[in-house]
Motif scaffolding. Structure first.
Motif, PDB file in Angstrom:
ATOM      1  N   MET A  13      -4.305 -31.572 -41.434  1.00  0.00           N
ATOM      2  CA  MET A  13      -3.694 -30.304 -41.103  1.00  0.00           C
ATOM      3  C   MET A  13      -2.181 -30.474 -41.183  1.00  0.00           C
ATOM      4  SD  MET A  13      -3.825 -28.301 -37.426  1.00  0.00           S
ATOM      5  CE  MET A  13      -5.570 -28.492 -37.408  1.00  0.00           C
ATOM      6  N   LYS A  14      -1.561 -29.632 -41.948  1.00  0.00           N
ATOM      7  CA  LYS A  14      -0.104 -29.676 -42.091  1.00  0.00           C
ATOM      8  C   LYS A  14       0.528 -28.730 -41.086  1.00  0.00           C
ATOM      9  CE  LYS A  14       0.333 -31.602 -46.473  1.00  0.00           C
ATOM     10  NZ  LYS A  14       1.323 -32.406 -47.048  1.00  0.00           N
ATOM     11  N   LEU A  15       1.506 -29.243 -40.371  1.00  0.00           N
ATOM     12  CA  LEU A  15       2.266 -28.437 -39.420  1.00  0.00           C
ATOM     13  C   LEU A  15       3.716 -28.377 -39.884  1.00  0.00           C
ATOM     14  CD1 LEU A  15       0.990 -29.958 -36.054  1.00  0.00           C
ATOM     15  CD2 LEU A  15       0.193 -27.878 -37.170  1.00  0.00           C
ATOM     16  N   ASP A  16       4.274 -27.182 -39.893  1.00  0.00           N
ATOM     17  CA  ASP A  16       5.693 -27.088 -40.218  1.00  0.00           C
ATOM     18  C   ASP A  16       6.518 -27.218 -38.935  1.00  0.00           C
ATOM     19  OD1 ASP A  16       5.692 -24.589 -38.945  1.00  0.00           O
ATOM     20  OD2 ASP A  16       5.759 -23.456 -40.814  1.00  0.00           O
ATOM     21  N   ALA A  17       7.821 -27.178 -39.074  1.00  0.00           N
ATOM     22  CA  ALA A  17       8.717 -27.376 -37.929  1.00  0.00           C
ATOM     23  C   ALA A  17       8.491 -26.314 -36.848  1.00  0.00           C
ATOM     24  CB  ALA A  17      10.169 -27.362 -38.389  1.00  0.00           C
ATOM     25  N   LYS A  18       8.194 -25.079 -37.249  1.00  0.00           N
ATOM     26  CA  LYS A  18       7.962 -24.010 -36.271  1.00  0.00           C
ATOM     27  C   LYS A  18       6.673 -24.247 -35.493  1.00  0.00           C
ATOM     28  CE  LYS A  18      10.850 -20.740 -38.592  1.00  0.00           C
ATOM     29  NZ  LYS A  18      11.055 -19.683 -39.488  1.00  0.00           N
ATOM     30  N   ASP A  19       5.616 -24.698 -36.186  1.00  0.00           N
ATOM     31  CA  ASP A  19       4.364 -25.023 -35.498  1.00  0.00           C
ATOM     32  C   ASP A  19       4.580 -26.162 -34.491  1.00  0.00           C
ATOM     33  OD1 ASP A  19       2.892 -23.136 -36.953  1.00  0.00           O
ATOM     34  OD2 ASP A  19       2.288 -24.593 -38.475  1.00  0.00           O
ATOM     35  N   ARG A  20       5.328 -27.174 -34.906  1.00  0.00           N
ATOM     36  CA  ARG A  20       5.596 -28.307 -34.007  1.00  0.00           C
ATOM     37  C   ARG A  20       6.400 -27.858 -32.794  1.00  0.00           C
ATOM     38  NH1 ARG A  20       5.933 -30.899 -39.022  1.00  0.00           N
ATOM     39  NH2 ARG A  20       8.201 -30.787 -39.097  1.00  0.00           N
ATOM     40  N   THR A  21       7.332 -26.945 -33.004  1.00  0.00           N
ATOM     41  CA  THR A  21       8.113 -26.420 -31.881  1.00  0.00           C
ATOM     42  C   THR A  21       7.217 -25.651 -30.923  1.00  0.00           C
ATOM     43  OG1 THR A  21      10.130 -26.316 -33.199  1.00  0.00           O
ATOM     44  CG2 THR A  21      10.045 -24.916 -31.241  1.00  0.00           C
ATOM     45  N   ILE A  22       6.327 -24.825 -31.447  1.00  0.00           N
ATOM     46  CA  ILE A  22       5.399 -24.064 -30.594  1.00  0.00           C
ATOM     47  C   ILE A  22       4.549 -25.022 -29.766  1.00  0.00           C
ATOM     48  CG2 ILE A  22       3.352 -22.579 -30.615  1.00  0.00           C
ATOM     49  CD1 ILE A  22       4.643 -21.169 -33.087  1.00  0.00           C
ATOM     50  N   ILE A  23       3.978 -26.020 -30.406  1.00  0.00           N
ATOM     51  CA  ILE A  23       3.129 -26.990 -29.692  1.00  0.00           C
ATOM     52  C   ILE A  23       3.948 -27.723 -28.631  1.00  0.00           C
ATOM     53  CG2 ILE A  23       1.836 -29.145 -29.956  1.00  0.00           C
ATOM     54  CD1 ILE A  23       0.925 -28.007 -32.728  1.00  0.00           C
ATOM     55  N   SER A  24       5.164 -28.120 -28.976  1.00  0.00           N
ATOM     56  CA  SER A  24       6.020 -28.837 -28.019  1.00  0.00           C
ATOM     57  C   SER A  24       6.385 -27.957 -26.826  1.00  0.00           C
ATOM     58  CB  SER A  24       7.297 -29.314 -28.709  1.00  0.00           C
ATOM     59  OG  SER A  24       6.986 -30.260 -29.701  1.00  0.00           O
TER      60      SER A  24
END
Length: 153
Positions: free
Chosen positions: A1-12
């Motif tokens: 699963m590829k996560l972009d920077a925005k997805d990583r920010t949401i998860i964080s």
């Protein structure tokens, strides 16, 4: 699963504060709230983001045991504890010990009973290392109900 920077920010942001609002996330990411909602829905659908409710055994004054095991039949050991109210989680791992199990209870005697009666006595187990967790660096939440009464372990 590829996560972009925005997805990583949401998860964080959810990891730091599970009650963070979509509006707060939208402001940080400079996106609309509906765009954030769509991203969150997609992350949840793919299993990358989930909510977990449960208990923090250490904050409730319960004992948490970490049991490292070497076993020739690790899947059988894991299956043995499905449905056990004291079982928090189990991990198949690399190294000398191929299983790491976490249990919690109101008493160390119960934890010792589980380890001695069900793990050490198992013929597929070749080594056991039993430790009581003293502190946790991060919140440790166990998805559990406290249903210890009248359990034969």
């Amino acid at each position: 699963m590829k996560l972009d920077a925005k997805d990583r920010t949401i998860i964080s942001m959810y990891a730091e504060d599970p009650t963070v609002s979509q509006e707060t996330i939208a402001k940080k990411l400079k996106l609309s709230q509906p765009s954030v909602a769509a991203r969150i829905a997609k992350l949840r659908e793919r299993g990358a983001l989930a909510n977990q409710q449960g208990i923090n055994p250490l904050k409730l004054g319960l004992y948490l045991a970490k049991v490292d095991i070497s076993s020739t039949r690790p899947d059988d050991i894991l299956r043995m504890f499905h449905g056990c109210p004291y079982f928090a989680n189990g991990f198949t791992v690399s190294g000398k010990s191929n299983l790491c199990l976490l249990f919690f209870s109101e008493s160390i005697a119960t934890l010792e009973s589980i380890v001695n009666g069900h793990i050490r006595s198992n013929s597929s187990v070749t080594d056991v290392d039993f430790n009581i967790v003293i502190t946790s660096e991060r919140e440790y939440i166990v998805p559990s109900v406290l249903n210890f009464e009248h359990q034969d372990q």
